[in-house]
Design a protein around this motif. Structure first.
Motif, PDB file in Angstrom:
ATOM      1  N   GLU A  35       0.824  -1.207   0.000  1.00 51.95           N
ATOM      2  CA  GLU A  35       0.000   0.000   0.000  1.00 51.95           C
ATOM      3  C   GLU A  35       0.859   1.259   0.000  1.00 51.95           C
ATOM      4  O   GLU A  35       0.515   2.251  -0.663  1.00 51.95           O
ATOM      5  N   ALA A  38       2.164   1.659  -3.528  1.00 55.07           N
ATOM      6  CA  ALA A  38       1.150   2.256  -4.411  1.00 55.07           C
ATOM      7  C   ALA A  38       1.029   3.756  -4.152  1.00 55.07           C
ATOM      8  O   ALA A  38       0.881   4.553  -5.099  1.00 55.07           O
ATOM      9  N   PHE A  39       1.096   4.159  -2.900  1.00 52.21           N
ATOM     10  CA  PHE A  39       1.010   5.585  -2.545  1.00 52.21           C
ATOM     11  C   PHE A  39       2.163   6.372  -3.159  1.00 52.21           C
ATOM     12  O   PHE A  39       1.959   7.443  -3.744  1.00 52.21           O
ATOM     13  N   LEU A  41       4.081   5.604  -5.734  1.00 53.16           N
ATOM     14  CA  LEU A  41       3.996   5.636  -7.191  1.00 53.16           C
ATOM     15  C   LEU A  41       2.930   6.618  -7.676  1.00 53.16           C
ATOM     16  O   LEU A  41       3.051   7.203  -8.758  1.00 53.16           O
ATOM     17  N   HIS A  42       1.905   6.819  -6.864  1.00 54.45           N
ATOM     18  CA  HIS A  42       0.825   7.730  -7.245  1.00 54.45           C
ATOM     19  C   HIS A  42       1.163   9.188  -6.949  1.00 54.45           C
ATOM     20  O   HIS A  42       0.765  10.091  -7.706  1.00 54.45           O
ATOM     21  N   HIS A  43       1.892   9.436  -5.858  1.00 55.40           N
ATOM     22  CA  HIS A  43       2.092  10.803  -5.388  1.00 55.40           C
ATOM     23  C   HIS A  43       3.450  11.405  -5.755  1.00 55.40           C
ATOM     24  O   HIS A  43       3.662  12.609  -5.547  1.00 55.40           O
ATOM     25  N   TYR A  44       4.351  10.600  -6.255  1.00 55.10           N
ATOM     26  CA  TYR A  44       5.669  11.113  -6.644  1.00 55.10           C
ATOM     27  C   TYR A  44       5.905  10.778  -8.119  1.00 55.10           C
ATOM     28  O   TYR A  44       5.355   9.815  -8.647  1.00 55.10           O
ATOM     29  N   ASP A  45       6.730  11.597  -8.742  1.00 57.08           N
ATOM     30  CA  ASP A  45       7.027  11.408 -10.164  1.00 57.08           C
ATOM     31  C   ASP A  45       8.104  10.335 -10.305  1.00 57.08           C
ATOM     32  O   ASP A  45       9.278  10.627 -10.534  1.00 57.08           O
ATOM     33  N   CYS A  46       7.675   9.094 -10.167  1.00 57.72           N
ATOM     34  CA  CYS A  46       8.607   7.966 -10.154  1.00 57.72           C
ATOM     35  C   CYS A  46       8.865   7.453 -11.565  1.00 57.72           C
ATOM     36  O   CYS A  46       7.965   7.435 -12.411  1.00 57.72           O
TER      37      CYS A  46
END
Length: 252
Positions: A35, A38-39, A41-46
């Motif tokens: 989890e 997933a957070f 990857l969603h919130h940072y420019d990975c």
């Protein structure tokens, strides 16, 4: 015996592949939580910069920029052998000597609040992996504990320090062993710290570790300490990634 397994007199048959051309990052952050992965990857420019493969499948290593620094990030595996092997596998994909480890741990002291940050100072070696990287001893010192503690103190993050009990067998945390390790000053039980510290010492890497106080062993019966699906204070609490990220900046 397993305690006689450390051998620094001969070469290993298989060695991690060190890639001198791998991208340089300032530090690498490890999580156990799908989890939190997933957070991030969603919130940072990975972006994916590397991967390694076990028989269980491929693990991606990502990187992102944060406040002028570049950090690698990936989801590791639970348990000493796999967690250690994952870090050694990163040596072919990234270049850094700084690894930040955070995750949930069982609590051996009921006075420690659920969700509170626990900083391991020594790790009891109740697993097998560490004995292949360091001479036999009951404990291994977690070398950068003082740096992690200083960071928590300077940033006003409530924490507690103490020894941790690293075990290979979560279903064999017996009453007698619990009593023994609590009496010796252990405040947590987990599955990776002793082995990861031994490997980092052996490979010349720096480990910075902290745990989240989770389920409670210091009770008449095991207590999960958290409602089903509750994230806050658990090993899936994304605020602990924020702590790990700021710790990564701090050590630089």
């Amino acid at each position: 015996m397993i305690t006689d397994s450390f051998d620094d007199q001969s070469d290993a048959k298989i060695n991690p592949q060190i890639n001198e051309d791998a991208p340089q990052v300032d530090a690498c952050i490890l999580t156990f939580s799908h989890e939190i992965e997933a957070f991030v990857l969603h919130h940072y420019d990975c972006k994916q910069i590397a991967s390694f493969r076990f028989v269980t499948g491929s693990t991606s290593i990502y990187c992102f920029d944060y406040k002028g620094k570049t950090f690698a990030f990936y989801k590791t595996y639970v348990g000493a052998p796999a967690c250690v092997a994952s870090v050694e596998s990163t040596l072919s994909g990234i270049k850094t000597d700084k690894y930040i480890l955070f995750g949930g741990a069982g609590c051996l002291n009921k006075e420690i609040a659920r969700g509170k940050v626990m900083i391991p100072t020594e790790a009891y070696r109740d697993e097998g992996t560490s004995y292949h990287y360091a001479p036999a001893s009951d404990y291994i010192t977690v070398k950068n504990a003082k740096i992690v503690e200083r960071f928590m103190k300077e940033n006003g993050i409530p924490y507690v320090t103490g020894k941790t009990w690293t075990t290979d067998a979560i279903y064999r945390e017996t009453i007698n062993n619990f009593n023994k390790h609590k009496a010796a000053g252990c405040i947590s039980v987990e599955m990776e710290c002793a082995a990861l510290q031994a490997m980092c010492d052996f490979r010349g890497l720096n480990l910075y570790a902290f745990f989240t106080s989770g389920d409670l062993l210091d009770a008449s019966k095991w207590h999960k300490r958290g409602k089903a699906g509750e994230k806050k204070g658990s090993q899936h609490d994304v605020s602990h990634f924020d702590i790990a990220l700021e710790l990564a900046r701090y050590i630089l």
